[in-house]
Design an enzyme around this catalytic site. Structure first.
Site, PDB file in Angstrom:
ATOM      1  N   CYS A 244      -3.382   9.045   3.089  1.00  0.00           N
ATOM      2  CA  CYS A 244      -4.003   8.182   2.062  1.00  0.00           C
ATOM      3  C   CYS A 244      -5.036   8.913   1.205  1.00  0.00           C
ATOM      4  CB  CYS A 244      -4.664   6.973   2.713  1.00  0.00           C
ATOM      5  SG  CYS A 244      -3.486   5.947   3.580  1.00  0.00           S
TER       6      CYS A 244
ATOM      7  N   HIS B  92     -10.405   3.643  -1.771  1.00  0.00           N
ATOM      8  CA  HIS B  92      -9.043   3.484  -1.245  1.00  0.00           C
ATOM      9  C   HIS B  92      -8.837   2.019  -0.895  1.00  0.00           C
ATOM     10  CE1 HIS B  92      -5.389   3.973   0.875  1.00  0.00           C
ATOM     11  NE2 HIS B  92      -5.910   3.885   2.085  1.00  0.00           N
TER      12      HIS B  92
ATOM     13  N   ASN C  69      -1.853  -1.513   0.521  1.00  0.00           N
ATOM     14  CA  ASN C  69      -2.205  -0.101   0.739  1.00  0.00           C
ATOM     15  C   ASN C  69      -1.051   0.780   0.254  1.00  0.00           C
ATOM     16  OD1 ASN C  69      -2.821   2.430   1.700  1.00  0.00           O
ATOM     17  ND2 ASN C  69      -3.375   1.752   3.761  1.00  0.00           N
TER      18      ASN C  69
HETATM   19  O1  UT7 Z   1      -4.974   3.621   4.865  1.00  0.00           O
HETATM   20  C1  UT7 Z   1      -5.225   4.205   6.089  1.00  0.00           C
HETATM   21  C2  UT7 Z   1      -6.213   3.538   6.847  1.00  0.00           C
HETATM   22  N1  UT7 Z   1      -5.753   2.297   7.440  1.00  0.00           N
HETATM   23  C3  UT7 Z   1      -6.617   1.337   7.545  1.00  0.00           C
HETATM   24  O2  UT7 Z   1      -7.701   1.462   7.045  1.00  0.00           O
HETATM   25  C4  UT7 Z   1      -6.271   0.118   8.361  1.00  0.00           C
HETATM   26  C5  UT7 Z   1      -7.442  -0.223   9.206  1.00  0.00           C
HETATM   27  N2  UT7 Z   1      -7.266  -1.417  10.051  1.00  0.00           N
HETATM   28  C6  UT7 Z   1      -7.180  -2.642   9.517  1.00  0.00           C
HETATM   29  O3  UT7 Z   1      -7.165  -2.840   8.326  1.00  0.00           O
HETATM   30  C7  UT7 Z   1      -7.161  -3.817  10.485  1.00  0.00           C
HETATM   31  O4  UT7 Z   1      -7.446  -3.347  11.783  1.00  0.00           O
HETATM   32  C8  UT7 Z   1      -5.805  -4.565  10.495  1.00  0.00           C
HETATM   33  C9  UT7 Z   1      -5.660  -5.364   9.219  1.00  0.00           C
HETATM   34  C10 UT7 Z   1      -4.658  -3.598  10.656  1.00  0.00           C
HETATM   35  C11 UT7 Z   1      -5.763  -5.557  11.667  1.00  0.00           C
HETATM   36  O5  UT7 Z   1      -6.865  -6.448  11.590  1.00  0.00           O
HETATM   37  P1  UT7 Z   1      -7.740  -6.739  12.888  1.00  0.00           P
HETATM   38  O6  UT7 Z   1      -8.739  -7.748  12.501  1.00  0.00           O
HETATM   39  O7  UT7 Z   1      -8.228  -5.426  13.404  1.00  0.00           O
HETATM   40  O8  UT7 Z   1      -6.695  -7.416  13.850  1.00  0.00           O
HETATM   41  P2  UT7 Z   1      -6.146  -6.926  15.284  1.00  0.00           P
HETATM   42  O9  UT7 Z   1      -5.274  -5.734  15.127  1.00  0.00           O
HETATM   43  O10 UT7 Z   1      -7.302  -6.834  16.199  1.00  0.00           O
HETATM   44  O11 UT7 Z   1      -5.236  -8.157  15.691  1.00  0.00           O
HETATM   45  C12 UT7 Z   1      -5.787  -9.447  15.926  1.00  0.00           C
HETATM   46  C13 UT7 Z   1      -4.690 -10.422  16.295  1.00  0.00           C
HETATM   47  C14 UT7 Z   1      -3.788  -9.934  17.409  1.00  0.00           C
HETATM   48  O12 UT7 Z   1      -3.484 -11.042  18.220  1.00  0.00           O
HETATM   49  P3  UT7 Z   1      -4.271 -11.294  19.615  1.00  0.00           P
HETATM   50  O13 UT7 Z   1      -4.047 -10.035  20.416  1.00  0.00           O
HETATM   51  O14 UT7 Z   1      -5.705 -11.469  19.213  1.00  0.00           O
HETATM   52  O15 UT7 Z   1      -3.615 -12.505  20.139  1.00  0.00           O
HETATM   53  C15 UT7 Z   1      -2.537  -9.491  16.685  1.00  0.00           C
HETATM   54  O16 UT7 Z   1      -1.371  -9.592  17.483  1.00  0.00           O
HETATM   55  O17 UT7 Z   1      -3.832 -10.658  15.160  1.00  0.00           O
HETATM   56  C16 UT7 Z   1      -2.457 -10.460  15.538  1.00  0.00           C
HETATM   57  N3  UT7 Z   1      -1.724  -9.951  14.396  1.00  0.00           N
HETATM   58  C17 UT7 Z   1      -1.167 -10.731  13.426  1.00  0.00           C
HETATM   59  N4  UT7 Z   1      -1.101 -12.066  13.307  1.00  0.00           N
HETATM   60  C18 UT7 Z   1      -0.472 -12.557  12.213  1.00  0.00           C
HETATM   61  C19 UT7 Z   1      -1.513  -8.645  14.032  1.00  0.00           C
HETATM   62  N5  UT7 Z   1      -0.828  -8.581  12.889  1.00  0.00           N
HETATM   63  C20 UT7 Z   1      -0.599  -9.862  12.502  1.00  0.00           C
HETATM   64  C21 UT7 Z   1       0.048 -10.429  11.378  1.00  0.00           C
HETATM   65  N6  UT7 Z   1       0.089 -11.770  11.277  1.00  0.00           N
HETATM   66  N7  UT7 Z   1       0.624  -9.678  10.408  1.00  0.00           N
END
Ligand code: UT7
Length: 324
Positions: free
Chosen positions: A115, A251, A281
Site C-alpha cells: 500500500c 492512505h 482500499n
Molecule cells: O492497507 C493496508 C493496511 N490494512 C489496514 O489498515 C487494515 C487494518 N484493519 C482494519 O481496518 C480493521 O481491523 C478491519 C476493518 C479489518 C476489521 O475491523 P475490526 O473492528 O478490527 O474487527 P475484527 O476483525 O475484530 O472483527 C470483529 C467481528 C468478528 O466477529 P466476533 O469474533 O467478534 O464474533 C468478525 O468475525 O466482526 C466480524 N466480521 C464481520 N462481520 C460482518 C469480520 N468481517 C466482517 C464483515 N461483516 N465483513
C-alpha cells in the site's frame, strides 16, 4: 548551486466503471452495510471488469496527468509505478505503460511496497530529480487488488477496490517536495501478505492460492502507532509544525485509522481528504486517487502544504510533505 526541488505539475486518476456497493456484497457474503461502514468508513468500491488490468488504469491515469500538465510522453525521463498487482510477471507494468504512452526510451520500473507503493515511488522520483538525473518524471500508483480477493471471505473481501492515480513531477527552483520518509519492517510479514508466487510456487486451491491474508486487528494497531511517529518524523524532516499543514492526504484503508492520524496532528477532519467511502482500499492507488480527487474538486490549491502518508504489507510505511 541552487537547490533543485521536485514539484507536482499535475495529477490524474482512473477507476473501473463497475461499482460494487455494500448492499451488493450483502447479497453474497454474510456482512452488512452497517458493519462495513461503521468499522471502515467504506460504502462502495470500484471493481475491474474481466480483462481490465492494472496497466489499463495506470495508462489512463497517466494520460490524464500528462494532459493536465501539458507534457508530452516523449519529454519524460523516468516512469516509476507502485503496484503489488502487476499485469504480468515481467516486463514491469511501468514498461508496458511506457510503451502505451509512447514514452519509449526513458527509464521505467515498478516498485512493490504494497500500500505504500505510490509514496515510495514518489520518494524515489524526488531523489532522481534532486540529484539532477531527471527533469520530468511520471509517478503512478495502480492496482487491481480485487484479483487477489477471495469473495467468500468476509474479513477481507469488503475492504478492497481497484484504481490508479498519477502525478507528473518536474525539476523546479521552488519547493515542491520538502521531505519524504520511507520505512519497512519485514518482521511483520505474517500479519498482511499473499503467500504464493513464482519462486515459492502456487497452491492447488481456487485462484492458485492467490489470496490476501490479513490479521486485521493487529494490522490496525501497528498502523495507528506507526503513522503517529511517521507524521512527527516527516514534520521534523521538513522543519515544519503541524499547524502549517493545509491538508492531510492519507492512505485510504480505514476511516478510523485516518481519524487517529488527524487527531495526532490536531487537524480537523475538514482538512483531511477522505475517499475510502467511495474507493475502499486500493493499495498503491489510494493516495494518488485521493490527491487527484482533491485537486480536481478544487479543495487542494496551489501553494498549499500537503502531507501524504501510507502504511501497508511488509510492513512498509512512507510519507511526503510537499507544497502543491
Ligand atoms: O492497507 C493496508 C493496511 N490494512 C489496514 O489498515 C487494515 C487494518 N484493519 C482494519 O481496518 C480493521 O481491523 C478491519 C476493518 C479489518 C476489521 O475491523 P475490526 O473492528 O478490527 O474487527 P475484527 O476483525 O475484530 O472483527 C470483529 C467481528 C468478528 O466477529 P466476533 O469474533 O467478534 O464474533 C468478525 O468475525 O466482526 C466480524 N466480521 C464481520 N462481520 C460482518 C469480520 N468481517 C466482517 C464483515 N461483516 N465483513
Amino acid at each position: 548551486m541552487a537547490q533543485i526541488y521536485s514539484r507536482i505539475m499535475a495529477t490524474g486518476s482512473a477507476l473501473p466503471e463497475r461499482v460494487l456497493t455494500n448492499a451488493d456484497l450483502e447479497k453474497f457474503v454474510d456482512t452488512s452495510d452497517e458493519w462495513i461502514h461503521s468499522r471502515t468508513g467504506i460504502r462502495q468500491r470500484h471493481v475491474a471488469a474481466e480483462g481490465e488490468t492494472t496497466g489499463d488504469f495506470a495508462t489512463l491515469a497517466a494520460q490524464r496527468a500528462l494532459d493536465a500538465a501539458g507534457v508530452k510522453p516523449s519529454e519524460l525521463d523516468l516512469i516509476i509505478l507502485g503496484t503489488t498487482t502487476p499485469d504480468i510477471i515481467f516486463p514491469s507494468t511501468a514498461c508496458l505503460v511506457q510503451h502505451r504512452l509512447g514514452a519509449n526510451g526513458c527509464a521505467a520500473f515498478d516498485v512493490n511496497a504494497a500500500c505504500s507503493g505510490f509514496v515510495y515511488a514518489l520518494g524515489i522520483a524526488d531523489k532522481f530529480i534532486r540529484s539532477g538525473q531527471s527533469k520530468k518524471v511520471l509517478v503512478i500508483g495502480a492496482e487491481t487488488l480485487t484479483r487477489m480477493v477471495d469473495w467468500t471471505e468476509r474479513e477481507t473481501c469488503v475492504l478492497f477496490g481497484d484504481g490508479a492515480g498519477a502525478v507528473v513531477l518536474e525539476a523546479s527552483d521552488e519547493p515542491g517536495i520538502y521531505a519524504t520518509c520511507l520505512h519497512a519492517d519485514g518482521g511483520h510479514k505474517e500479519l498482511l501478505y499473499n503467500p504464493v508466487g513464482v519462486s515459492v510456487g502456487f497452491k492447488d486451491e481456487p485462484n492458485h492460492g492467490v489470496r490476501i491474508r490479513m490479521s486485521g486487528r493487529e494490522v490496525f494497531k501497528v498502523a495507528v502507532k506507526t503513522l503517529d511517529s511517521l507524521v512527527e518524523e516527516t514534520l521534523a524532516a521538513a522543519g515544519m509544525e503541524a499547524s502549517q499543514l493545509d491538508w492531510l492526504i492519507p492512505h485510504q484503508a480505514n476511516l478510523r485509522i485516518i481519524e487517529a492520524t488527524a487527531k495526532r496532528l490536531n487537524m480537523p477532519m475538514d482538512q483531511v481528504i477522505v475517499t475510502v467511502d467511495k474507493h475502499a482500499n486500493t493499495s498503491s492507488g489510494s493516495v494518488p486517487l485521493a490527491l487527484d480527487s482533491a485537486v480536481r474538486s478544487g479543495k487542494v490549491k496551489r501553494g498549499q502544504n500537503l502531507l501524504l502518508e501510507a502504511f501497508g504489507g511488509g510492513f512498509t510505511w512512507a510519507s511526503a510533505l510537499l507544497r502543491y
